[in-house]
Design a protein around this motif. Sequence first.
Motif, PDB file in Angstrom:
ATOM      1  N   VAL A 119       0.800  -1.224   0.000  1.00 36.85           N
ATOM      2  CA  VAL A 119       0.000   0.000   0.000  1.00 36.85           C
ATOM      3  C   VAL A 119       0.838   1.281   0.000  1.00 36.85           C
ATOM      4  O   VAL A 119       0.277   2.365  -0.144  1.00 36.85           O
ATOM      5  CB  VAL A 119      -0.972   0.048   1.203  1.00 36.85           C
ATOM      6  N   ASN A 120       2.155   1.181   0.160  1.00 31.99           N
ATOM      7  CA  ASN A 120       2.965   2.391   0.237  1.00 31.99           C
ATOM      8  C   ASN A 120       3.106   3.058  -1.136  1.00 31.99           C
ATOM      9  O   ASN A 120       3.025   2.411  -2.178  1.00 31.99           O
ATOM     10  CB  ASN A 120       4.350   2.075   0.808  1.00 31.99           C
ATOM     11  N   LEU A 140       4.937  -8.939  -6.082  1.00 28.25           N
ATOM     12  CA  LEU A 140       5.259  -9.941  -5.070  1.00 28.25           C
ATOM     13  C   LEU A 140       4.909  -9.308  -3.733  1.00 28.25           C
ATOM     14  O   LEU A 140       5.591  -8.389  -3.266  1.00 28.25           O
ATOM     15  CB  LEU A 140       6.734 -10.316  -5.144  1.00 28.25           C
ATOM     16  N   THR A 141       3.819  -9.780  -3.115  1.00 27.24           N
ATOM     17  CA  THR A 141       3.232  -9.045  -2.005  1.00 27.24           C
ATOM     18  C   THR A 141       2.419  -9.983  -1.122  1.00 27.24           C
ATOM     19  O   THR A 141       2.260 -11.169  -1.431  1.00 27.24           O
ATOM     20  CB  THR A 141       2.322  -7.926  -2.570  1.00 27.24           C
ATOM     21  N   SER A 142       1.929  -9.451  -0.017  1.00 31.80           N
ATOM     22  CA  SER A 142       0.980 -10.186   0.818  1.00 31.80           C
ATOM     23  C   SER A 142      -0.421  -9.645   0.562  1.00 31.80           C
ATOM     24  O   SER A 142      -0.717  -8.490   0.884  1.00 31.80           O
ATOM     25  CB  SER A 142       1.323 -10.034   2.308  1.00 31.80           C
ATOM     26  N   VAL A 143      -1.252 -10.469  -0.022  1.00 34.64           N
ATOM     27  CA  VAL A 143      -2.626 -10.050  -0.289  1.00 34.64           C
ATOM     28  C   VAL A 143      -3.361  -9.788   1.018  1.00 34.64           C
ATOM     29  O   VAL A 143      -4.113  -8.813   1.150  1.00 34.64           O
ATOM     30  CB  VAL A 143      -3.356 -11.107  -1.140  1.00 34.64           C
ATOM     31  N   ALA A 144      -3.137 -10.633   2.014  1.00 37.99           N
ATOM     32  CA  ALA A 144      -3.810 -10.462   3.308  1.00 37.99           C
ATOM     33  C   ALA A 144      -3.407  -9.155   3.972  1.00 37.99           C
ATOM     34  O   ALA A 144      -4.257  -8.427   4.515  1.00 37.99           O
ATOM     35  CB  ALA A 144      -3.480 -11.636   4.225  1.00 37.99           C
ATOM     36  N   TYR A 145      -2.120  -8.841   3.925  1.00 36.54           N
ATOM     37  CA  TYR A 145      -1.623  -7.617   4.555  1.00 36.54           C
ATOM     38  C   TYR A 145      -2.214  -6.392   3.864  1.00 36.54           C
ATOM     39  O   TYR A 145      -2.757  -5.484   4.514  1.00 36.54           O
ATOM     40  CB  TYR A 145      -0.099  -7.596   4.482  1.00 36.54           C
ATOM     41  N   SER A 146      -2.113  -6.340   2.545  1.00 33.97           N
ATOM     42  CA  SER A 146      -2.590  -5.156   1.827  1.00 33.97           C
ATOM     43  C   SER A 146      -4.095  -4.999   1.949  1.00 33.97           C
ATOM     44  O   SER A 146      -4.610  -3.879   2.058  1.00 33.97           O
ATOM     45  CB  SER A 146      -2.177  -5.220   0.353  1.00 33.97           C
ATOM     46  N   THR A 147      -4.811  -6.097   1.960  1.00 31.81           N
ATOM     47  CA  THR A 147      -6.264  -6.029   2.092  1.00 31.81           C
ATOM     48  C   THR A 147      -6.670  -5.496   3.459  1.00 31.81           C
ATOM     49  O   THR A 147      -7.623  -4.705   3.586  1.00 31.81           O
ATOM     50  CB  THR A 147      -6.887  -7.420   1.860  1.00 31.81           C
ATOM     51  N   SER A 148      -5.929  -5.876   4.491  1.00 27.44           N
ATOM     52  CA  SER A 148      -6.272  -5.453   5.850  1.00 27.44           C
ATOM     53  C   SER A 148      -5.920  -3.999   6.128  1.00 27.44           C
ATOM     54  O   SER A 148      -6.515  -3.372   7.005  1.00 27.44           O
ATOM     55  CB  SER A 148      -5.583  -6.352   6.876  1.00 27.44           C
ATOM     56  N   LYS A 151      -7.917   0.039   3.439  1.00 20.80           N
ATOM     57  CA  LYS A 151      -8.988   0.949   3.858  1.00 20.80           C
ATOM     58  C   LYS A 151      -9.431   1.862   2.715  1.00 20.80           C
ATOM     59  O   LYS A 151      -9.504   3.086   2.859  1.00 20.80           O
ATOM     60  CB  LYS A 151      -8.544   1.765   5.071  1.00 20.80           C
ATOM     61  N   GLY A 152      -9.715   1.249   1.590  1.00 20.16           N
ATOM     62  CA  GLY A 152     -10.201   2.000   0.439  1.00 20.16           C
ATOM     63  C   GLY A 152      -9.128   2.507  -0.497  1.00 20.16           C
ATOM     64  O   GLY A 152      -9.431   2.984  -1.593  1.00 20.16           O
ATOM     65  N   ARG A 153      -7.854   2.409  -0.085  1.00 22.80           N
ATOM     66  CA  ARG A 153      -6.762   2.874  -0.940  1.00 22.80           C
ATOM     67  C   ARG A 153      -6.437   1.835  -2.017  1.00 22.80           C
ATOM     68  O   ARG A 153      -6.729   0.660  -1.880  1.00 22.80           O
ATOM     69  CB  ARG A 153      -5.507   3.129  -0.107  1.00 22.80           C
ATOM     70  N   THR A 154      -5.795   2.309  -3.081  1.00 23.05           N
ATOM     71  CA  THR A 154      -5.318   1.406  -4.119  1.00 23.05           C
ATOM     72  C   THR A 154      -4.245   0.498  -3.548  1.00 23.05           C
ATOM     73  O   THR A 154      -3.389   0.931  -2.778  1.00 23.05           O
ATOM     74  CB  THR A 154      -4.748   2.194  -5.311  1.00 23.05           C
ATOM     75  N   ARG A 155      -4.286  -0.770  -3.921  1.00 27.07           N
ATOM     76  CA  ARG A 155      -3.281  -1.727  -3.500  1.00 27.07           C
ATOM     77  C   ARG A 155      -2.372  -2.087  -4.675  1.00 27.07           C
ATOM     78  O   ARG A 155      -2.759  -1.931  -5.837  1.00 27.07           O
ATOM     79  CB  ARG A 155      -3.951  -3.000  -2.981  1.00 27.07           C
TER      80      ARG A 155
END
Length: 242
Positions: A119-120, A140-148, A151-155
């Motif tokens: 999300v950064n 290459l990322t964590s879907v669970a982390y970015s989803t949590s 909060k409405g931001r682009t991932r």
Amino acid sequence: MTSLVEAYFDAIIDRLAQARSALAGDMTRAVEAIVTAARADRCVFVFGTGHSHMLAEETHYRAGGLAFVVPVLATATMLHEGSVASTAYERMEGVATQILSRYAIGPGDVLVVVSNSGVNAAPLEAAQLGRERGATVIALTSVAYSTSTAKGRTRLIDLADIVLDNGAPAGDAMLDVNGSALKVGPASTVVGASILNAVLAEVAGRLAGKGEAPIYLSANMPGAKEINEKLIARYRSRNPHL
């Protein structure tokens, strides 16, 4: 061994097994994208900030590595000259634009963007720039982390052509510590490096079958100097870190 030593190994082995199974299709897509790029004499660029930059270094100029893989490295977004500052930089808009200005990413290339939180600002901006330049973008990322945390931001996963989910939990650390609400034992580096190395190994195998794999040899092996010097000469103009 202590219980947390065993617990960490168990947790990593479990997540590696999950990645091997769950990502089979996505890793195949990543392999095919990179093989296509390599056969067109294009490059694979790897971008990451903070601890994620280690995966860019992981792929760069090492024994068994592919010479067309180019790390995207910028001191300001690493940790060794200011960890607190690097966290601030990776959240600033415009940082990735400046960093990527020295790399000739274009149509036919592949850009791997590594970001555990996904999300950064810097990794998102890098992915967007990769898309605008016509590159295939692999997250290459964590879907669970970015989803949590989105909060409405682009991932990052919203901007990528291919997503490789490292399966790390939100916050990355996996293990409970007795008497504390905090956790230890991060997953993202070990699992992420394994996913990336597995993909690149398969790429090398497919290219080698037609004699097309530009693979570095360990400097201590017979013939390494001659092999590596030819690869460096071929890719130096496109890899500023050689």
